[in-house]
Design an enzyme around this catalytic site. Sequence first.
Site, PDB file in Angstrom:
ATOM      1  N   CYS A 383       0.830  -1.202   0.000  1.00 23.42           N
ATOM      2  CA  CYS A 383       0.000   0.000   0.000  1.00 23.42           C
ATOM      3  C   CYS A 383       0.871   1.262   0.000  1.00 23.42           C
ATOM      4  CB  CYS A 383      -1.006  -0.041   1.146  1.00 23.42           C
ATOM      5  SG  CYS A 383      -2.446   0.952   0.752  1.00 23.42           S
ATOM      6  N   HIS A 509      -3.697  -4.952   0.153  1.00 26.66           N
ATOM      7  CA  HIS A 509      -3.083  -5.502   1.373  1.00 26.66           C
ATOM      8  C   HIS A 509      -3.210  -7.026   1.368  1.00 26.66           C
ATOM      9  CE1 HIS A 509      -2.746  -1.759   3.887  1.00 26.66           C
ATOM     10  NE2 HIS A 509      -3.641  -1.344   3.016  1.00 26.66           N
ATOM     11  N   GLU A 511      -1.843  -9.062   3.172  1.00 26.52           N
ATOM     12  CA  GLU A 511      -1.719  -9.618   4.534  1.00 26.52           C
ATOM     13  C   GLU A 511      -3.079  -9.906   5.182  1.00 26.52           C
ATOM     14  OE1 GLU A 511      -1.171  -6.498   3.711  1.00 26.52           O
ATOM     15  OE2 GLU A 511      -1.589  -5.072   5.320  1.00 26.52           O
TER      16      GLU A 511
HETATM   17  N1  GLN Z   1      -1.840   6.738   2.738  1.00 29.21           N
HETATM   18  C1  GLN Z   1      -1.983   5.985   1.552  1.00 29.21           C
HETATM   19  C2  GLN Z   1      -3.331   6.198   0.886  1.00 29.21           C
HETATM   20  O1  GLN Z   1      -4.265   6.647   1.483  1.00 29.21           O
HETATM   21  C3  GLN Z   1      -1.723   4.508   1.799  1.00 29.21           C
HETATM   22  C4  GLN Z   1      -2.676   3.864   2.755  1.00 29.21           C
HETATM   23  C5  GLN Z   1      -2.193   2.551   3.296  1.00 29.21           C
HETATM   24  O2  GLN Z   1      -0.997   2.266   3.296  1.00 29.21           O
HETATM   25  N2  GLN Z   1      -3.080   1.760   3.818  1.00 29.21           N
HETATM   26  O3  GLN Z   1      -3.496   5.912  -0.274  1.00 29.21           O
END
Ligand code: GLN
Length: 541
Positions: A383, A509, A511
């Site tokens: 992410c 994600h 995970e």
């Molecule tokens: N801050 C980033 C976004 O909003 C990544 C978010 C995250 O890593 N869950 O896109």
Amino acid sequence: MADTKYIFVTGGVVSSLGKGIIASSLGKLLQARGYKVTIQKFDPYINVDPGTLNPYEHGECYVTVDGHEADLDLGHYERFLNIQTTKDNNITTGRIYQNVIQKERRGDYLGKTVQVIPHITDEIKRNVKSLGVKNRFDFVITEIGGTVGDIESTPFLEAVRQLRWELGKNCFCLHLTYVPYIAAAGEVKTKPTQHSVKELQSLGIQPDMLVLRTDRKLNTDILDKVALFCNVEQGAVMQSIDVSTIYEVPVMMQKQGMDEVVLRKMNMPLGGIPDLERWNAFLQKRKDAKKEVRIKLVGKYAELPDAYKSIHESLSQAAIYNERKLVLDVCHSEKITEENVAETLGNADGIVIAPGFGQRGIEGKFISLTYAREHDIPTFGICLGMQCMVIEYARSILHLKDANSTEMDPQTVYKVIDLMEEQKHITNMGASMRLGAYDCVLKKGSLAYKAYGKTKVQERHRHRYEFNNFYKVQFEVAGMKCTGINPDSDLVEVVEVPHLRWYLGTQFHPEYNSTVISPNPLFMSFMNAAASTRELRKKEA
Ligand code: GLN
């Protein structure tokens, strides 16, 4: 079909005793006997969901397939039971009140005074029962957050009390307490447990089973004494001794007959011979894994073990299946500098760049990525970690000076990570990100494709910002390939640099989708690369 059975798990004496793990273990054992089981968590705080809480408050925010930002215990439920949970599996006081207030405004209670009893307790009961009925589960296990005696959890416990009357044999209460060892006396003490059960009884709830958390083995006399003092049947007092991994807990509970006691007391047949073959095989693999693999996780919550819970679990599962013992160092991204990066990451077999929000610690992530790329260390960006991979690549290889995400620098000329049009006009912070499972199509021949072994996958998201497709061709020409694309929105979900050993970032994600029985393919592939890197290094040394 028989009625759904409802099991409630409460906790007493102190928090952090592992109610989630006990609930998951019981769920696992019932499932192993052929029953269809789910687990639900009630959180007594007023936030509507934990999505707006930072990890200092509440550890990791877990995300369900249907896009609910949930308590991290749902991660345990999924990892243990190999099931998917949904929004219905996690309810907070805030959500209960929100629903009741909406109904009141709609006029559903017209003429009536809306009160905690019966309106709030009815709404709680509705949420417990509807989960079982809607999905035809044999068992719904409901974990009540907090500790008995907290003001906040009282309405939930009142609802449990009422449900016991309504459901009769179809309802079961398990209470988890703590038995401390007093070194000066050389004895374990059961008094806190007795008090905690009294507290529960004063709310009208008689536990059917007690689980005593302890750091040493309790003898039968102690268990029988607790049974006698607490009105619990002999044989229905279990002990949960500290073990080296939470995944040993179901086996420890099975040895004490936990599932049999529950089934007998609820008038349910014992079911088939418990099938824990794959579970036990995993535990055996864990024991056999002697060779180490050293992973560095670069993130800004280095001091908080719960902040990256699912990543940690996914890494450890993948390590075990790769016959390795995971040595995980969480490196504080704020502390990583050009001067100390070699010392910090030099001996890593693999590096994970963590998800996150905001500017803090971001430079340390870029420095880590430059080092990882230049030294060809297997690297996994998740992410925000993927977004950092893109930004670092833009700055170093595409020579787009000061390229950035508009989250960090809204004025940047090179917005390689930017907000989607739909996100630009959102003002509410709660549940307004791109959340939940989305399709992703992988390019044949890519690292991601090889890992999953198929082109169409689904993974969960939690973010606002996206790879900016305006730069896609430039990145691809310069060696960073976009190998996973959302088929509906054309958004880039996976990037990788094929000429490196293993350098891959995911906007999703993975995970959240890794269980004991079914580890996530990307983590497996990453771990395999990390293990090979270690072997290669050893040979070279
Ligand atoms: N801050 C980033 C976004 O909003 C990544 C978010 C995250 O890593 N869950 O896109």
